[in-house]
Design a protein around this motif. Structure first.
Motif, PDB file in Angstrom:
ATOM      1  N   THR A  27       0.841  -1.188   0.000  1.00  0.00           N
ATOM      2  CA  THR A  27       0.000   0.000   0.000  1.00  0.00           C
ATOM      3  C   THR A  27       0.879   1.242   0.000  1.00  0.00           C
ATOM      4  O   THR A  27       1.975   1.243   0.550  1.00  0.00           O
ATOM      5  CB  THR A  27      -0.938   0.055   1.226  1.00  0.00           C
ATOM      6  OG1 THR A  27      -0.144   0.113   2.420  1.00  0.00           O
ATOM      7  CG2 THR A  27      -1.844  -1.154   1.288  1.00  0.00           C
ATOM      8  N   LYS A  28       0.364   2.284  -0.650  1.00  0.00           N
ATOM      9  CA  LYS A  28       0.997   3.592  -0.604  1.00  0.00           C
ATOM     10  C   LYS A  28      -0.113   4.633  -0.498  1.00  0.00           C
ATOM     11  O   LYS A  28      -0.881   4.846  -1.442  1.00  0.00           O
ATOM     12  CB  LYS A  28       1.851   3.850  -1.851  1.00  0.00           C
ATOM     13  CG  LYS A  28       2.507   5.245  -1.835  1.00  0.00           C
ATOM     14  CD  LYS A  28       3.396   5.447  -0.617  1.00  0.00           C
ATOM     15  CE  LYS A  28       3.969   6.841  -0.547  1.00  0.00           C
ATOM     16  NZ  LYS A  28       4.799   7.037   0.660  1.00  0.00           N
ATOM     17  N   TYR A  30      -1.205   8.644   0.664  1.00  0.00           N
ATOM     18  CA  TYR A  30      -0.737  10.010   0.862  1.00  0.00           C
ATOM     19  C   TYR A  30      -1.769  10.759   1.696  1.00  0.00           C
ATOM     20  O   TYR A  30      -2.979  10.649   1.460  1.00  0.00           O
ATOM     21  CB  TYR A  30      -0.552  10.720  -0.483  1.00  0.00           C
ATOM     22  CG  TYR A  30       0.528  10.119  -1.347  1.00  0.00           C
ATOM     23  CD1 TYR A  30       1.856  10.499  -1.191  1.00  0.00           C
ATOM     24  CD2 TYR A  30       0.219   9.176  -2.324  1.00  0.00           C
ATOM     25  CE1 TYR A  30       2.854   9.950  -1.992  1.00  0.00           C
ATOM     26  CE2 TYR A  30       1.205   8.622  -3.122  1.00  0.00           C
ATOM     27  CZ  TYR A  30       2.518   9.017  -2.951  1.00  0.00           C
ATOM     28  OH  TYR A  30       3.502   8.466  -3.737  1.00  0.00           O
ATOM     29  N   THR A  67       3.021   4.515  -9.411  1.00  0.00           N
ATOM     30  CA  THR A  67       3.361   4.503  -7.985  1.00  0.00           C
ATOM     31  C   THR A  67       3.732   3.105  -7.541  1.00  0.00           C
ATOM     32  O   THR A  67       4.676   2.914  -6.761  1.00  0.00           O
ATOM     33  CB  THR A  67       2.179   5.033  -7.154  1.00  0.00           C
ATOM     34  OG1 THR A  67       1.824   6.340  -7.603  1.00  0.00           O
ATOM     35  CG2 THR A  67       2.531   5.089  -5.678  1.00  0.00           C
ATOM     36  N   CYS A  71       7.232   1.786  -5.870  1.00  0.00           N
ATOM     37  CA  CYS A  71       7.244   1.047  -4.605  1.00  0.00           C
ATOM     38  C   CYS A  71       8.042  -0.250  -4.732  1.00  0.00           C
ATOM     39  O   CYS A  71       8.742  -0.659  -3.798  1.00  0.00           O
ATOM     40  CB  CYS A  71       5.818   0.735  -4.159  1.00  0.00           C
ATOM     41  SG  CYS A  71       4.868   2.149  -3.547  1.00  0.00           S
ATOM     42  N   THR A  76       9.902   4.831  -3.854  1.00  0.00           N
ATOM     43  CA  THR A  76       8.879   5.427  -2.997  1.00  0.00           C
ATOM     44  C   THR A  76       8.707   4.532  -1.784  1.00  0.00           C
ATOM     45  O   THR A  76       8.610   3.306  -1.923  1.00  0.00           O
ATOM     46  CB  THR A  76       7.537   5.559  -3.758  1.00  0.00           C
ATOM     47  OG1 THR A  76       7.694   6.472  -4.839  1.00  0.00           O
ATOM     48  CG2 THR A  76       6.437   6.047  -2.844  1.00  0.00           C
ATOM     49  N   GLU A  77       8.675   5.125  -0.616  1.00  0.00           N
ATOM     50  CA  GLU A  77       8.515   4.347   0.611  1.00  0.00           C
ATOM     51  C   GLU A  77       7.107   3.772   0.706  1.00  0.00           C
ATOM     52  O   GLU A  77       6.125   4.415   0.351  1.00  0.00           O
ATOM     53  CB  GLU A  77       8.805   5.222   1.835  1.00  0.00           C
ATOM     54  CG  GLU A  77      10.250   5.681   1.935  1.00  0.00           C
ATOM     55  CD  GLU A  77      11.218   4.518   2.084  1.00  0.00           C
ATOM     56  OE1 GLU A  77      10.857   3.526   2.754  1.00  0.00           O
ATOM     57  OE2 GLU A  77      12.320   4.591   1.524  1.00  0.00           O
ATOM     58  N   LEU A  78       7.002   2.552   1.216  1.00  0.00           N
ATOM     59  CA  LEU A  78       5.724   1.895   1.362  1.00  0.00           C
ATOM     60  C   LEU A  78       4.998   2.395   2.610  1.00  0.00           C
ATOM     61  O   LEU A  78       5.623   2.690   3.626  1.00  0.00           O
ATOM     62  CB  LEU A  78       5.901   0.382   1.485  1.00  0.00           C
ATOM     63  CG  LEU A  78       6.119  -0.433   0.203  1.00  0.00           C
ATOM     64  CD1 LEU A  78       7.384  -0.032  -0.528  1.00  0.00           C
ATOM     65  CD2 LEU A  78       6.159  -1.913   0.552  1.00  0.00           C
ATOM     66  N   THR A  79       3.677   2.469   2.516  1.00  0.00           N
ATOM     67  CA  THR A  79       2.865   2.725   3.700  1.00  0.00           C
ATOM     68  C   THR A  79       2.630   1.428   4.464  1.00  0.00           C
ATOM     69  O   THR A  79       2.564   1.409   5.690  1.00  0.00           O
ATOM     70  CB  THR A  79       1.515   3.353   3.310  1.00  0.00           C
ATOM     71  OG1 THR A  79       1.758   4.572   2.605  1.00  0.00           O
ATOM     72  CG2 THR A  79       0.665   3.654   4.540  1.00  0.00           C
TER      73      THR A  79
END
Length: 337
Positions: A27-28, A30, A67, A71, A76-79
């Motif tokens: 998941t990502k 914002y 995105t 990931c 991009t950092e993962l949520t």
């Protein structure tokens, strides 16, 4: 882009290797302010990519496919969720611990002009990853850059040119040469031909095919052009509102899609009389707008546009489950035939 434009087509059968990349519930999200809301760009994606294959990722603009690609390589950092590369969980590695993993996975960007530093010469751009990872002395780096230029179909005499002195296709070849510099196992190609003219697209796609054959590369190929994806991919993942709604072998997906969204996407592809088609698809026009990823519908995210939606679709989110051998679909009522 049509089938006739592509000279080097995807092999009909490529041996499946071990799992090189595994994403689990990635998941990502914002956080938006005024008012405070959450945008779910990537929302629980799970997939596997095997060594030597090409996994295509398709979907409408804004569905989260780019995105997701970022990931997968930790750009991009993962949520939430996990990403395993070559048997190692890289989801939470620090920058220092991730550094030795970086050479094995690279990314080719959509816009070749924006991805290249206009103030640096092409040779210096390709040399940068070699210097970062301490490939060797200046002479070794120079020789390696010349080799990479040759592999990417560029003249070594152009090492000292600046990006603006190249054509769009040549700039993308520089980006590909840079990605190859560290001998990666995996390349995530984020719409690498969408900014190019059709004739140049064919050349770059042929280059991708040749490089995969020569170096045994594994690709995650992100695109919105289904004709291109069909010819380069072994399997295809279809994304909608940050989720994968169908994942299947390429020809199986094009022959008989299981998800209504996939069916609608394929119906928009112009029919090409190449002597192999038996019937034309009926054009399916979806009604309504794509929902806002900040305020996703309850249950199935596609239900507000789906012609087959029923009551359960509004209350229960469908899981990505097997509907046939080699096929997964997230639909309560998958299509048959």
């Amino acid at each position: 882009m049509t089938a006739q434009d592509i000279v080097a087509v995807r092999p009909d059968a490529r041996p499946a290797g071990d799992v090189l990349l595994r994403a689990t519930d990635v998941t990502k999200h914002y956080t938006l302010s005024r008012p405070r809301r959450t945008l779910r760009a990537v929302d629980g994606v799970s997939l596997e990519v095997r060594t030597g294959e090409t996994l295509g990722v398709v979907g409408e603009s804004g569905c989260g496919k780019s995105t997701l690609g970022r990931c997968l390589v930790r750009l991009t950092e993962l949520t939430g969720g996990t990403v395993e590369f070559d048997g190692q969980d890289i989801s939470t590695l620090s920058a220092r611990r991730l550094r030795p993993v970086r050479p094995g996975m690279q990314l080719v960007f959509q816009d070749p002009q924006a991805s290249l530093n206009p103030r640096r010469r092409a040779g210096d751009i390709v040399a940068e990853p070699l210097l970062v990872h301490r490939y060797g002395d200046a002479g070794a780096v120079r020789r390696r850059v010349a080799e990479l230029f040759d592999v990417a179909g560029l003249a070594a005499a152009h090492l000292d040119r600046y990006p603006h002195e190249f054509s769009g296709g040549q700039r993308q070849r520089i980006g590909i040469a840079r990605a190859l510099a560290t001998d990666p196992k995996l390349i995530v190609a984020d719409e690498p031909v969408s900014a190019l003219d059709v004739s140049i697209q064919a050349q770059v796609l042929n280059l991708f095919a040749d490089l995969q054959e020569e170096f045994g590369l594994t690709y995650v190929f992100i695109a919105h052009d289904l004709g291109v994806v069909r010819h380069v991919s072994d399997r295809i993942a279809v994304m909608y509102l940050g989720e994968i709604v169908e994942l299947a072998d390429t020809e199986a997906l094009f022959t008989a899609p299981a998800h209504p969204y996939t069916q609608a996407l394929l119906s928009a592809v112009p029919d090409i009389d190449d002597g192999t088609q038996t019937a034309s698809r009926e054009r399916i026009v979806l009604t309504g707008e794509v929902p806002n990823p900040v305020d996703k519908p309850s249950g199935c995210p596609f239900r507000t546009r789906c012609p087959y939606a029923r009551e359960i679709c509004a209350t229960e989110r469908p899981r990505l489950t097997a509907t046939a051998p080699g096929r997964l679909a997230a639909c309560h009522f998958p299509l048959t035939g």
